[in-house]
Design an enzyme around this catalytic site. Structure first.
Site, mmCIF file in Angstrom:
data_model
loop_
_atom_site.group_PDB
_atom_site.id
_atom_site.type_symbol
_atom_site.label_atom_id
_atom_site.label_comp_id
_atom_site.label_asym_id
_atom_site.label_seq_id
_atom_site.Cartn_x
_atom_site.Cartn_y
_atom_site.Cartn_z
ATOM 1 N N ARG A 29 109.678 72.699 21.640
ATOM 2 C CA ARG A 29 110.958 73.385 21.413
ATOM 3 C C ARG A 29 110.802 74.565 20.456
ATOM 4 O O ARG A 29 111.522 75.568 20.573
ATOM 5 C CB ARG A 29 112.003 72.397 20.897
ATOM 6 C CG ARG A 29 112.478 71.462 22.029
ATOM 7 C CD ARG A 29 113.198 70.254 21.499
ATOM 8 N NE ARG A 29 114.385 70.627 20.740
ATOM 9 C CZ ARG A 29 115.100 69.765 20.018
ATOM 10 N NH1 ARG A 29 114.735 68.490 19.955
ATOM 11 N NH2 ARG A 29 116.151 70.178 19.373
ATOM 12 N N ASP A 51 112.822 63.369 21.623
ATOM 13 C CA ASP A 51 113.971 63.451 20.724
ATOM 14 C C ASP A 51 115.298 63.314 21.474
ATOM 15 O O ASP A 51 115.337 63.341 22.703
ATOM 16 C CB ASP A 51 113.917 64.780 19.961
ATOM 17 C CG ASP A 51 112.759 64.801 18.978
ATOM 18 O OD1 ASP A 51 112.677 63.884 18.147
ATOM 19 O OD2 ASP A 51 111.918 65.723 19.067
ATOM 20 N N TYR A 53 104.908 69.112 29.599
ATOM 21 C CA TYR A 53 106.342 69.267 29.355
ATOM 22 C C TYR A 53 106.853 70.455 30.165
ATOM 23 O O TYR A 53 106.128 71.447 30.334
ATOM 24 C CB TYR A 53 106.608 69.567 27.872
ATOM 25 C CG TYR A 53 106.576 68.359 26.970
ATOM 26 C CD1 TYR A 53 107.705 67.575 26.795
ATOM 27 C CD2 TYR A 53 105.411 68.012 26.274
ATOM 28 C CE1 TYR A 53 107.686 66.473 25.956
ATOM 29 C CE2 TYR A 53 105.381 66.900 25.433
ATOM 30 C CZ TYR A 53 106.533 66.138 25.274
ATOM 31 O OH TYR A 53 106.516 65.043 24.452
ATOM 32 N N ARG A 90 107.161 59.673 21.429
ATOM 33 C CA ARG A 90 108.612 59.700 21.442
ATOM 34 C C ARG A 90 109.125 60.953 22.146
ATOM 35 O O ARG A 90 108.383 61.916 22.357
ATOM 36 C CB ARG A 90 109.139 59.675 20.011
ATOM 37 C CG ARG A 90 108.823 60.956 19.252
ATOM 38 C CD ARG A 90 109.514 60.971 17.900
ATOM 39 N NE ARG A 90 108.780 60.145 16.946
ATOM 40 C CZ ARG A 90 109.147 59.950 15.678
ATOM 41 N NH1 ARG A 90 110.243 60.532 15.223
ATOM 42 N NH2 ARG A 90 108.443 59.216 14.865
#
Lengths: 247, 247
Positions: A200, A52, A111, A50
């Site tokens: 994050r 967010d 990422y 997933r």
């Protein structure tokens, strides 16, 4: 037949990638379109993982099963793109073996996280984290190196997460500075797997290091603590992009 | 007291810069905030010119009159930014002489237009024109040079425009190619003034030249014709940015 697709999306108008009973999600939109193509019979897609709410993807990957021998993957791609909203785009579809799984077969993910240290930019507000102050970029770069390697990353996961194994390997990190403005930096993380909020939470901690509130070496202690409260805040979603998934 | 401000905005959610009875506009939002600061008494702002729906600004300029001796321009800027939507940003405010006019005193303007010749990008769909095919960039570059100089630009204005004088001077044009991807180009136009749709009509014509539908030299004939129907289509708004206004 099992199809495997690469897709990009602007996450700013979505409640995340994953299907939800309420609220617009990327998975919902693609499944709705596939179901239409499939004559109303439900089709489920299985992504690499997933993302967010507010997080973007440059090359997300997913597989799905569909009996569509009469159309080529290229035509299926065009058909899908004509049915989904314009802030999602299917870049490529191919046929894969029936036992291929977009999540279980993923070997690594990359990422990136974009930070603007210059003046607030209203045009990029949903695409670059508007920090709008100077950061100690060299100290962030040093801290990044302490994150590399195989560690227990429990301190950087979502607080209430209960996993059997918090060990992941960060293969490579990078800090790229935009040489035109000097005010924009992009952090990149290539790893074997990332838990929820992990990137994050690492970025939030790196920002506190760049602010001078922590030293780069503290990363070592934070990892050792295996305690979410020892790491920094969760950085905003809008700077984060799933750049690639490797198989 | 007359204030002069520099501001940026993401035009994608607005029906253009200029105030309208219906629909969200940039001018409406800023005037609403200024009126609040002014204790409910209406304040009008006067910009260097309008931008159309979907068009962005990096450095738009406007003046307004306000009796606010007790707060500094810097505080006024912060107050305004706290009241306007996050897709508009006041970058600078200064005090100017009472006879200064943001529109009449403007000496030149610079516009840029961004085109993506590569794969469709859902993340930049509102910020870069998604042409998504190759263009003959060298031919566009040659055509740009024919636009430079003092000409009657009637062929490039809005069809039903009725002006006394269609003569404008384009001081400089440029084509910048993104060296990382090669697929993105930015066209820039520095001129003494631009009429409505003029930049987008020039860009639409340049795209047809890049497609091989027209030769670069045709620009000369199009200018001579003083006839809107001789030029190309109006290019999409989302690629266009008002980059600067010079005084």
């Amino acid at each position: 037949m099992r199809y495997f697709m690469t897709f990009a999306y602007d996450g700013s108008k979505y409640k995340g990638y994953q299907k939800q009973p309420k609220g617009k999600t990327v998975q919902n939109e693609i499944e709705k379109a596939l179901t239409t193509i499939n004559g109303g019979e439900a089709v489920s897609i299985h992504a690499s993982g997933r993302t967010d709410a507010g997080v973007h993807a440059l090359n997300q990957k997913a597989h799905f099963d569909l009996d569509m021998k009469h159309i080529t993957p290229e035509k299926l791609k065009d058909g899908l793109n004509s049915l989904i909203p314009k802030d999602i785009y299917i870049k490529h579809i191919e046929i894969v073996p029936d036992d291929f799984h977009a999540r279980y077969n993923a070997k690594a993910k990359e990422y990136i996280y974009k930070i603007n240290m210059g003046e607030y930019d209203p045009i990029e507000k949903d695409y670059v984290y508007q920090y709008n102050k100077k950061l100690d970029v060299a100290e962030i770069e040093r801290a990044l190196k302490y994150l590399e390697g195989t560690h227990n990353f429990k301190s950087f996961t979502k607080g209430d997460e209960d996993k059997e194994d918090y060990t992941r390997t960060i293969v490579q990190t990078n800090l790229i500075r935009n040489m035109k403005t000097l005010n924009k930096i992009t952090l990149s993380f290539l790893g074997t797997g990332f838990m929820r909020y992990m990137v994050r939470n690492m970025v939030g901690t790196l920002i506190e290091i760049g602010e001078g509130k922590r030293k780069s070496e503290e990363i070592i202690d934070i990892i050792k603590a295996e305690d979410r409260t020892k790491a920094g805040k969760t950085a905003n979603p809008e700077g984060l992009y799933l750049k690639d998934v490797l198989y």
